[in-house]
Scaffold this motif. Structure first.
Motif, PDB file in Angstrom:
ATOM      1  N   MET A 275       0.821  -1.194   0.000  1.00  0.00           N
ATOM      2  CA  MET A 275       0.000   0.000   0.000  1.00  0.00           C
ATOM      3  C   MET A 275       0.853   1.241   0.000  1.00  0.00           C
ATOM      4  N   ALA A 276       1.859   1.260   0.819  1.00  0.00           N
ATOM      5  CA  ALA A 276       2.662   2.459   0.970  1.00  0.00           C
ATOM      6  C   ALA A 276       3.324   2.871  -0.336  1.00  0.00           C
ATOM      7  N   GLU A 277       3.749   1.894  -1.128  1.00  0.00           N
ATOM      8  CA  GLU A 277       4.463   2.242  -2.343  1.00  0.00           C
ATOM      9  C   GLU A 277       3.575   2.910  -3.389  1.00  0.00           C
ATOM     10  N   LYS A 278       2.327   2.462  -3.518  1.00  0.00           N
ATOM     11  CA  LYS A 278       1.505   3.029  -4.590  1.00  0.00           C
ATOM     12  C   LYS A 278       0.957   4.415  -4.254  1.00  0.00           C
ATOM     13  N   ASP A 279       0.776   4.734  -2.981  1.00  0.00           N
ATOM     14  CA  ASP A 279       0.229   6.031  -2.595  1.00  0.00           C
ATOM     15  C   ASP A 279       1.233   6.934  -1.880  1.00  0.00           C
ATOM     16  N   ILE A 280       2.493   6.549  -1.853  1.00  0.00           N
ATOM     17  CA  ILE A 280       3.470   7.319  -1.077  1.00  0.00           C
ATOM     18  C   ILE A 280       3.633   8.733  -1.616  1.00  0.00           C
ATOM     19  N   ASP A 281       3.589   8.914  -2.919  1.00  0.00           N
ATOM     20  CA  ASP A 281       3.736  10.256  -3.480  1.00  0.00           C
ATOM     21  C   ASP A 281       2.576  11.156  -3.059  1.00  0.00           C
ATOM     22  N   LYS A 282       1.368  10.600  -3.085  1.00  0.00           N
ATOM     23  CA  LYS A 282       0.198  11.356  -2.656  1.00  0.00           C
ATOM     24  C   LYS A 282       0.317  11.730  -1.178  1.00  0.00           C
ATOM     25  N   LEU A 283       0.745  10.772  -0.352  1.00  0.00           N
ATOM     26  CA  LEU A 283       0.891  11.032   1.082  1.00  0.00           C
ATOM     27  C   LEU A 283       1.975  12.078   1.351  1.00  0.00           C
ATOM     28  N   LEU A 284       3.070  11.988   0.639  1.00  0.00           N
ATOM     29  CA  LEU A 284       4.150  12.965   0.830  1.00  0.00           C
ATOM     30  C   LEU A 284       3.718  14.365   0.408  1.00  0.00           C
ATOM     31  N   SER A 285       2.842  14.455  -0.587  1.00  0.00           N
ATOM     32  CA  SER A 285       2.380  15.774  -1.022  1.00  0.00           C
ATOM     33  C   SER A 285       1.445  16.418   0.007  1.00  0.00           C
ATOM     34  N   MET A 286       0.911  15.625   0.915  1.00  0.00           N
ATOM     35  CA  MET A 286       0.009  16.144   1.941  1.00  0.00           C
ATOM     36  C   MET A 286       0.759  16.759   3.124  1.00  0.00           C
ATOM     37  N   THR A 287       2.052  16.477   3.206  1.00  0.00           N
ATOM     38  CA  THR A 287       2.856  16.991   4.316  1.00  0.00           C
ATOM     39  C   THR A 287       4.069  17.716   3.782  1.00  0.00           C
ATOM     40  N   ASP A 288       4.780  18.377   4.681  1.00  0.00           N
ATOM     41  CA  ASP A 288       5.961  19.120   4.241  1.00  0.00           C
ATOM     42  C   ASP A 288       7.246  18.301   4.320  1.00  0.00           C
ATOM     43  N   SER A 289       7.174  17.084   4.907  1.00  0.00           N
ATOM     44  CA  SER A 289       8.378  16.257   4.986  1.00  0.00           C
ATOM     45  C   SER A 289       8.010  14.805   5.269  1.00  0.00           C
ATOM     46  N   LYS A 290       8.972  13.932   5.025  1.00  0.00           N
ATOM     47  CA  LYS A 290       8.787  12.516   5.342  1.00  0.00           C
ATOM     48  C   LYS A 290       8.636  12.333   6.854  1.00  0.00           C
TER      49      LYS A 290
END
Length: 99
Positions: free
Chosen positions: A1-16
């Motif tokens: 799960m994390a791999e397919k939506d990681i870009d979307k999740l990262l765009s929701m925050t300012d950092s990893k």
């Protein structure tokens, strides 16, 4: 799960780092009994609460800093709920002893 939506999740925050913290906090809330915003069929597929927290964030129903539960309020509600459960158990034990 994390791999397919990681870009979307990262765009929701300012950092990893912030994404990690938000995901971990939500996973703890789920472990403590917070209701999930995911439909039942999506929750059944995994018991991993971190993955479930990431799925919740990816849906957009929870947003960083606004829709996540207030931690202090959540903790107070959890303590109240736990005290009520313990009181109910104590009352049930007292009833059994009377019979």
């Amino acid at each position: 799960m994390a791999e397919k939506d990681i870009d979307k999740l990262l765009s929701m925050t300012d950092s990893k780092y912030r994404l990690s913290v938000v995901t971990a906090k939500r996973a703890l809330q789920l472990r403590s009994g917070a209701p999930s915003v995911l439909p039942v069929e999506q929750r059944v597929r995994t018991r991993n609460l971190v993955t479930q927290a990431m799925r919740e964030l990816a849906t957009g129903q929870l947003t960083v800093g606004t829709s996540l539960m207030d931690e202090q309020r959540f903790h107070q509600d959890y303590v109240r709920q736990r005290q009520a459960q313990l009181q109910a158990q104590l009352n049930a034990e007292r009833e059994r002893e009377r019979d």
